[in-house]
Design a protein around this motif. Structure first.
Motif, PDB file in Angstrom:
ATOM      1  N   LEU A  75     -31.917  61.487  66.534  1.00  0.00           N
ATOM      2  CA  LEU A  75     -31.005  61.852  65.446  1.00  0.00           C
ATOM      3  C   LEU A  75     -29.909  60.800  65.264  1.00  0.00           C
ATOM      4  O   LEU A  75     -29.525  60.484  64.140  1.00  0.00           O
ATOM      5  N   ALA A  76     -29.410  60.258  66.370  1.00  0.00           N
ATOM      6  CA  ALA A  76     -28.400  59.207  66.282  1.00  0.00           C
ATOM      7  C   ALA A  76     -28.983  57.973  65.581  1.00  0.00           C
ATOM      8  O   ALA A  76     -28.315  57.330  64.765  1.00  0.00           O
ATOM      9  N   GLY A  77     -30.219  57.648  65.885  1.00  0.00           N
ATOM     10  CA  GLY A  77     -30.886  56.517  65.226  1.00  0.00           C
ATOM     11  C   GLY A  77     -31.034  56.747  63.731  1.00  0.00           C
ATOM     12  O   GLY A  77     -30.782  55.858  62.918  1.00  0.00           O
ATOM     13  N   LEU A  78     -31.420  57.975  63.358  1.00  0.00           N
ATOM     14  CA  LEU A  78     -31.525  58.304  61.930  1.00  0.00           C
ATOM     15  C   LEU A  78     -30.161  58.248  61.254  1.00  0.00           C
ATOM     16  O   LEU A  78     -30.033  57.761  60.127  1.00  0.00           O
ATOM     17  N   GLY A  79     -29.141  58.736  61.941  1.00  0.00           N
ATOM     18  CA  GLY A  79     -27.787  58.681  61.385  1.00  0.00           C
ATOM     19  C   GLY A  79     -27.326  57.250  61.191  1.00  0.00           C
ATOM     20  O   GLY A  79     -26.725  56.904  60.165  1.00  0.00           O
ATOM     21  N   LEU A  80     -27.613  56.403  62.173  1.00  0.00           N
ATOM     22  CA  LEU A  80     -27.253  54.985  62.075  1.00  0.00           C
ATOM     23  C   LEU A  80     -27.980  54.333  60.900  1.00  0.00           C
ATOM     24  O   LEU A  80     -27.383  53.589  60.122  1.00  0.00           O
ATOM     25  N   TYR A  81     -29.253  54.641  60.770  1.00  0.00           N
ATOM     26  CA  TYR A  81     -30.030  54.091  59.658  1.00  0.00           C
ATOM     27  C   TYR A  81     -29.438  54.527  58.321  1.00  0.00           C
ATOM     28  O   TYR A  81     -29.250  53.712  57.411  1.00  0.00           O
ATOM     29  N   SER A  82     -29.122  55.804  58.215  1.00  0.00           N
ATOM     30  CA  SER A  82     -28.558  56.339  56.978  1.00  0.00           C
ATOM     31  C   SER A  82     -27.212  55.696  56.661  1.00  0.00           C
ATOM     32  O   SER A  82     -26.958  55.295  55.521  1.00  0.00           O
ATOM     33  N   ARG A  83     -26.348  55.580  57.650  1.00  0.00           N
ATOM     34  CA  ARG A  83     -25.028  54.967  57.439  1.00  0.00           C
ATOM     35  C   ARG A  83     -25.176  53.506  57.048  1.00  0.00           C
ATOM     36  O   ARG A  83     -24.507  53.022  56.135  1.00  0.00           O
ATOM     37  N   THR A  84     -26.052  52.791  57.727  1.00  0.00           N
ATOM     38  CA  THR A  84     -26.272  51.379  57.429  1.00  0.00           C
ATOM     39  C   THR A  84     -26.786  51.206  55.999  1.00  0.00           C
ATOM     40  O   THR A  84     -26.358  50.316  55.276  1.00  0.00           O
ATOM     41  N   LEU A  85     -27.681  52.088  55.592  1.00  0.00           N
ATOM     42  CA  LEU A  85     -28.221  52.034  54.238  1.00  0.00           C
ATOM     43  C   LEU A  85     -27.114  52.283  53.209  1.00  0.00           C
ATOM     44  O   LEU A  85     -27.022  51.560  52.208  1.00  0.00           O
ATOM     45  N   GLU A  86     -26.263  53.271  53.460  1.00  0.00           N
ATOM     46  CA  GLU A  86     -25.149  53.544  52.547  1.00  0.00           C
ATOM     47  C   GLU A  86     -24.186  52.361  52.467  1.00  0.00           C
ATOM     48  O   GLU A  86     -23.744  51.967  51.389  1.00  0.00           O
ATOM     49  N   GLU A  87     -23.841  51.794  53.637  1.00  0.00           N
ATOM     50  CA  GLU A  87     -22.916  50.657  53.657  1.00  0.00           C
ATOM     51  C   GLU A  87     -23.521  49.445  52.958  1.00  0.00           C
ATOM     52  O   GLU A  87     -22.825  48.724  52.233  1.00  0.00           O
ATOM     53  N   ALA A  88     -24.808  49.237  53.151  1.00  0.00           N
ATOM     54  CA  ALA A  88     -25.474  48.115  52.474  1.00  0.00           C
ATOM     55  C   ALA A  88     -25.440  48.320  50.962  1.00  0.00           C
ATOM     56  O   ALA A  88     -25.211  47.368  50.205  1.00  0.00           O
ATOM     57  N   GLN A  89     -25.646  49.561  50.521  1.00  0.00           N
ATOM     58  CA  GLN A  89     -25.595  49.855  49.087  1.00  0.00           C
ATOM     59  C   GLN A  89     -24.192  49.620  48.546  1.00  0.00           C
ATOM     60  O   GLN A  89     -24.017  49.053  47.463  1.00  0.00           O
ATOM     61  N   ILE A 125     -21.929  47.556  49.789  1.00  0.00           N
ATOM     62  CA  ILE A 125     -21.708  46.108  49.782  1.00  0.00           C
ATOM     63  C   ILE A 125     -22.425  45.485  48.592  1.00  0.00           C
ATOM     64  O   ILE A 125     -21.879  44.619  47.904  1.00  0.00           O
ATOM     65  N   ASN A 126     -23.627  45.947  48.323  1.00  0.00           N
ATOM     66  CA  ASN A 126     -24.391  45.430  47.190  1.00  0.00           C
ATOM     67  C   ASN A 126     -23.658  45.727  45.881  1.00  0.00           C
ATOM     68  O   ASN A 126     -23.569  44.868  45.003  1.00  0.00           O
ATOM     69  N   ASP A 127     -23.131  46.953  45.743  1.00  0.00           N
ATOM     70  CA  ASP A 127     -22.380  47.309  44.534  1.00  0.00           C
ATOM     71  C   ASP A 127     -21.141  46.443  44.392  1.00  0.00           C
ATOM     72  O   ASP A 127     -20.839  45.945  43.300  1.00  0.00           O
ATOM     73  N   LYS A 128     -20.410  46.237  45.495  1.00  0.00           N
ATOM     74  CA  LYS A 128     -19.212  45.401  45.449  1.00  0.00           C
ATOM     75  C   LYS A 128     -19.577  43.966  45.103  1.00  0.00           C
ATOM     76  O   LYS A 128     -18.883  43.304  44.328  1.00  0.00           O
ATOM     77  N   THR A 129     -20.668  43.481  45.661  1.00  0.00           N
ATOM     78  CA  THR A 129     -21.109  42.117  45.390  1.00  0.00           C
ATOM     79  C   THR A 129     -21.470  41.957  43.916  1.00  0.00           C
ATOM     80  O   THR A 129     -21.080  40.975  43.283  1.00  0.00           O
ATOM     81  N   ASN A 130     -22.191  42.923  43.364  1.00  0.00           N
ATOM     82  CA  ASN A 130     -22.556  42.855  41.951  1.00  0.00           C
ATOM     83  C   ASN A 130     -21.320  42.892  41.067  1.00  0.00           C
ATOM     84  O   ASN A 130     -21.232  42.144  40.081  1.00  0.00           O
ATOM     85  N   THR A 131     -20.368  43.751  41.421  1.00  0.00           N
ATOM     86  CA  THR A 131     -19.129  43.839  40.641  1.00  0.00           C
ATOM     87  C   THR A 131     -18.364  42.520  40.711  1.00  0.00           C
ATOM     88  O   THR A 131     -17.895  41.999  39.692  1.00  0.00           O
TER      89      THR A 131
END
Length: 119
Positions: A26-40, A42-48
């Motif tokens: 579950l911790a691994g899934l949570g880490l994956y989910s958080r990393t995916l959100e943070e990457a998104q 960062i991607n939004d900020k980069t595009n802006t």
């Protein structure tokens, strides 16, 4: 009795191990989910930021073209003035005077051609 205690202890260890393994999963899934959100994010900020930079670049491009145009005109005028000065020093004839003489020659040529056609 020892067998029951050992069996109970083994069962507790297995259950505890399963719980730890599940928590790790579950911790691994949570880490994956958080990393995916943070990457998104960062991607939004980069595009802006990229879009803002493009808009700024458009503004600067207009100013740069104006500046380059003014400098190009100035440089052209300076080169032309230098060439006229050099031509005058080499030939002793003013460029403007030469242009006026050229215009007069053109007028005379066309007048002579008209006279030739009449005859």
């Amino acid at each position: 009795m020892i067998d029951k205690t050992v069996a109970k202890a083994a069962k507790n260890v297995v259950e505890s191990g399963e719980g730890v393994a599940r928590n790790i999963w579950l911790a691994g899934l949570g880490l994956y989910s958080r990393t995916l959100e943070e990457a998104q994010q960062i991607n939004d900020k980069t595009n802006t930021a990229f879009d803002e930079l493009v808009e700024r670049g458009k503004e600067v491009e207009v100013q740069a073209k104006e500046c380059i145009g003014k400098n190009a005109e100035k440089a052209t005028d300076e080169v032309e003035a230098g060439m006229n000065d050099l031509f005058y020093r080499l030939s002793g004839v003013d460029r403007e005077k030469l242009d006026r003489m050229d215009d007069k020659i053109d007028k005379l040529t066309s007048a002579v051609e008209k006279l030739a056609e009449v005859e």
